[in-house]
Write an enzyme that holds these catalytic residues in place. Structure first.
Site, short mmCIF file in Angstrom:
data_model
loop_
_atom_site.label_atom_id
_atom_site.label_comp_id
_atom_site.label_asym_id
_atom_site.label_seq_id
_atom_site.Cartn_x
_atom_site.Cartn_y
_atom_site.Cartn_z
N ARG A 115 0.86 -1.19 0.00
CA ARG A 115 0.00 0.00 0.00
C ARG A 115 0.89 1.23 0.00
O ARG A 115 1.38 1.65 1.03
CB ARG A 115 -0.88 -0.02 1.26
CG ARG A 115 -2.08 0.92 1.22
CD ARG A 115 -2.68 1.10 2.60
NE ARG A 115 -1.87 1.97 3.42
CZ ARG A 115 -1.86 1.97 4.76
NH1 ARG A 115 -2.62 1.16 5.44
NH2 ARG A 115 -1.08 2.82 5.42
N HIS B 249 -3.85 4.72 4.31
CA HIS B 249 -4.97 3.77 4.27
C HIS B 249 -6.16 4.36 3.50
O HIS B 249 -6.69 3.75 2.58
CB HIS B 249 -5.40 3.41 5.70
CG HIS B 249 -6.66 2.61 5.77
ND1 HIS B 249 -6.75 1.32 5.31
CD2 HIS B 249 -7.90 2.94 6.23
CE1 HIS B 249 -7.99 0.87 5.47
NE2 HIS B 249 -8.70 1.84 6.02
N TYR C 13 2.91 6.21 11.60
CA TYR C 13 3.21 4.85 12.08
C TYR C 13 4.08 4.03 11.13
O TYR C 13 4.35 2.86 11.37
CB TYR C 13 1.90 4.09 12.36
CG TYR C 13 0.93 4.05 11.18
CD1 TYR C 13 1.12 3.14 10.14
CD2 TYR C 13 -0.16 4.90 11.12
CE1 TYR C 13 0.25 3.10 9.06
CE2 TYR C 13 -1.04 4.87 10.05
CZ TYR C 13 -0.82 3.96 9.03
OH TYR C 13 -1.69 3.93 7.96
C1 TPP Z 1 -15.73 -5.64 10.69
C2 TPP Z 1 -14.86 -4.43 10.61
N1 TPP Z 1 -14.00 -4.16 11.61
C3 TPP Z 1 -13.22 -3.07 11.54
C4 TPP Z 1 -13.30 -2.22 10.47
C5 TPP Z 1 -12.41 -0.97 10.41
N2 TPP Z 1 -11.43 -1.14 9.33
C6 TPP Z 1 -11.59 -0.54 8.14
S1 TPP Z 1 -10.34 -0.90 7.08
C7 TPP Z 1 -9.55 -1.84 8.24
C8 TPP Z 1 -8.23 -2.49 7.93
C9 TPP Z 1 -8.30 -3.45 6.80
O1 TPP Z 1 -7.00 -3.85 6.43
P1 TPP Z 1 -6.80 -4.92 5.31
O2 TPP Z 1 -7.78 -6.02 5.48
O3 TPP Z 1 -5.38 -5.28 5.29
O4 TPP Z 1 -7.23 -4.16 3.96
P2 TPP Z 1 -6.56 -2.87 3.30
O5 TPP Z 1 -7.25 -1.66 3.85
O6 TPP Z 1 -5.12 -2.89 3.58
O7 TPP Z 1 -6.86 -2.99 1.83
C10 TPP Z 1 -10.27 -1.86 9.43
C11 TPP Z 1 -9.85 -2.59 10.65
C12 TPP Z 1 -14.23 -2.53 9.46
N3 TPP Z 1 -14.37 -1.78 8.37
N4 TPP Z 1 -14.99 -3.65 9.55
#
Ligand code: TPP
Ligand code: MG
Length: 359
Positions: free
Chosen positions: A257, A261, A270
């Site tokens: 990435r 985010h 971080y």
């Molecule tokens: C069930 C749930 N828990 C927490 C969140 C908050 N949240 C949004 S994005 C994220 C991180 C996701 O990371 P990853 O799966 O690695 O995907 P990326 O954003 O890196 O594509 C979190 C914890 C959410 N959207 N849904």
């Protein structure tokens, strides 16, 4: 000692970060240079779109936006490998895959602009909407795959989730059902190194994310997600297995990435700059550009011309988005309940009154 079972996880890579081949047994995806060139151009288009979307957010014309910078080979490769009748269940940043499926950039902008009509894909009728609750889309895809199997249709379901998403129960439940029922499901774990501020190293004790599929009896493969040829070949293998009735696959695409985010995040708080700098050395666009140029298929002049065209195309989409009449304020209440409870009806009336209208 008696061994109950033995497993290995293959890492698939053809095109290294420096744009040269790391092995000479190129699959069909690597020999079809006309297609590779088209997909490379598509990757450049996606990057142009992404840059513009961030600019729109920074100038107050878009809500929060999740950038796809650095994921172009994985996203475009996944979308390019599917048939129109298949089903795609994405999370929230896989625009490159969605564009290949027929989703329009203006729809992406509408969605991130807070307009749910962006979810109703005009030209991708089989696909699911964006899914922000992490990994729940994997279950939707498993359900679609089960229906294909029951109806004996030669269709497959493909879902994407992140490295963070691969820790969720929904992901495990999806792969378990795919193994138990031999479903035509391809679960793509897009390992971009981070789940907001949680690094891959803190995400799991597992050596690879691909191996999580072993527990469900699925085929598993780790793929260089910045190598378009590897992405296409991995997807070909997984899709063929699924379509022939051999069941599901977990593919781990290792990418990075390169952005925050979302636009609501500041990764400098971080994440080390040195790590990001090193990741740019593995950029999927650079390596394919070097290779295509070495094959005599691409040049600086062609790139300049194409980027101009990408910019013009993106402008058309942005204008379509900006010129879409906003929905009436009550729209946010209108699709939740057939018979809304009195509290919501009161809020609906208050929202209309606050706008100075009478509903
Ligand atoms: C069930 C749930 N828990 C927490 C969140 C908050 N949240 C949004 S994005 C994220 C991180 C996701 O990371 P990853 O799966 O690695 O995907 P990326 O954003 O890196 O594509 C979190 C914890 C959410 N959207 N849904
Ligand atoms: Mg991630």
């Amino acid at each position: 000692m008696t061994i109950a079972a033995k497993f290995e996880i293959e890492f698939l890579q053809y095109l290294g970060p420096d744009g040269t081949l790391v092995r000479d047994d190129l699959p069909e995806a690597g020999r079809d240079t006309a297609r590779l060139l088209e997909l490379f151009k598509q990757m450049l288009f996606v990057r142009t779109f992404d840059t513009k979307a961030i600019a729109l957010q920074r100038t107050g014309k878009l809500g929060t936006y999740a950038s796809c910078l650095g994921h172009e080979a994985t996203h475009v490769g996944i979308g390019a490998s599917m048939r129109p009748e298949d089903v795609f269940a994405p999370s929230y940043r896989e625009y490159g895959a969605q564009f290949m499926r027929g989703v329009q950039p203006r729809e992406v902008l509408l969605y991130w602009g807070g307009d749910e009509r962006g979810n109703a894909f005009e030209h991708a009728p089989h696909d699911f909407a964006w899914c922000v609750p992490i990994s729940t889309q994997c279950l939707h895809a498993a359900g679609a795959a089960l229906s294909f199997k029951l109806r004996k249709q030669p269709r497959i379901a493909v879902s994407t989730c992140g490295d963070g998403g691969s820790s969720k129960t929904d992901f495990y439940a999806a792969l378990n059902s795919a193994g138990a029922y031999e479903l035509p499901l391809v679960l793509c774990v897009i390992n971009n190194g981070w789940a907001i501020s949680v690094p891959r190293s803190a995400q799991t004790g597992a050596q690879t994310l691909a191996q999580k599929g072993l527990a469900g009896g699925l085929h598993c493969l780790q793929v260089d997600g910045n190598d378009l040829i590897a992405v296409l070949e991995a997807m070909r293998q997984a899709s063929e297995r699924a379509r022939k009735g051999y069941g599901g696959t977990v593919l781990e695409f290792v990418t990075y990435r390169l952005s925050d985010h979302t636009t609501a995040d500041d990764a400098r708080r971080y994440r080390d700059d040195a790590e990001v700098k090193a990741a740019w050395e593995r950029d999927p666009i650079t390596r394919l550009r070097i290779w295509l140029t070495a094959q005599g298929l691409w040049s600086e002049a062609e790139e300049a011309k194409w980027k101009e065209e990408c910019g013009a195309r993106v402008d058309v989409e942005v204008n379509a988005y900006l010129n879409t009449p906003v929905q009436p304020v009550e729209a946010m209440f209108d699709y939740l309940y057939a018979d809304p409870p009195p509290e919501l009806l009161a809020q609906r009336a208050a929202a209309i009154a606050a706008e100075g209208r009478h509903g």
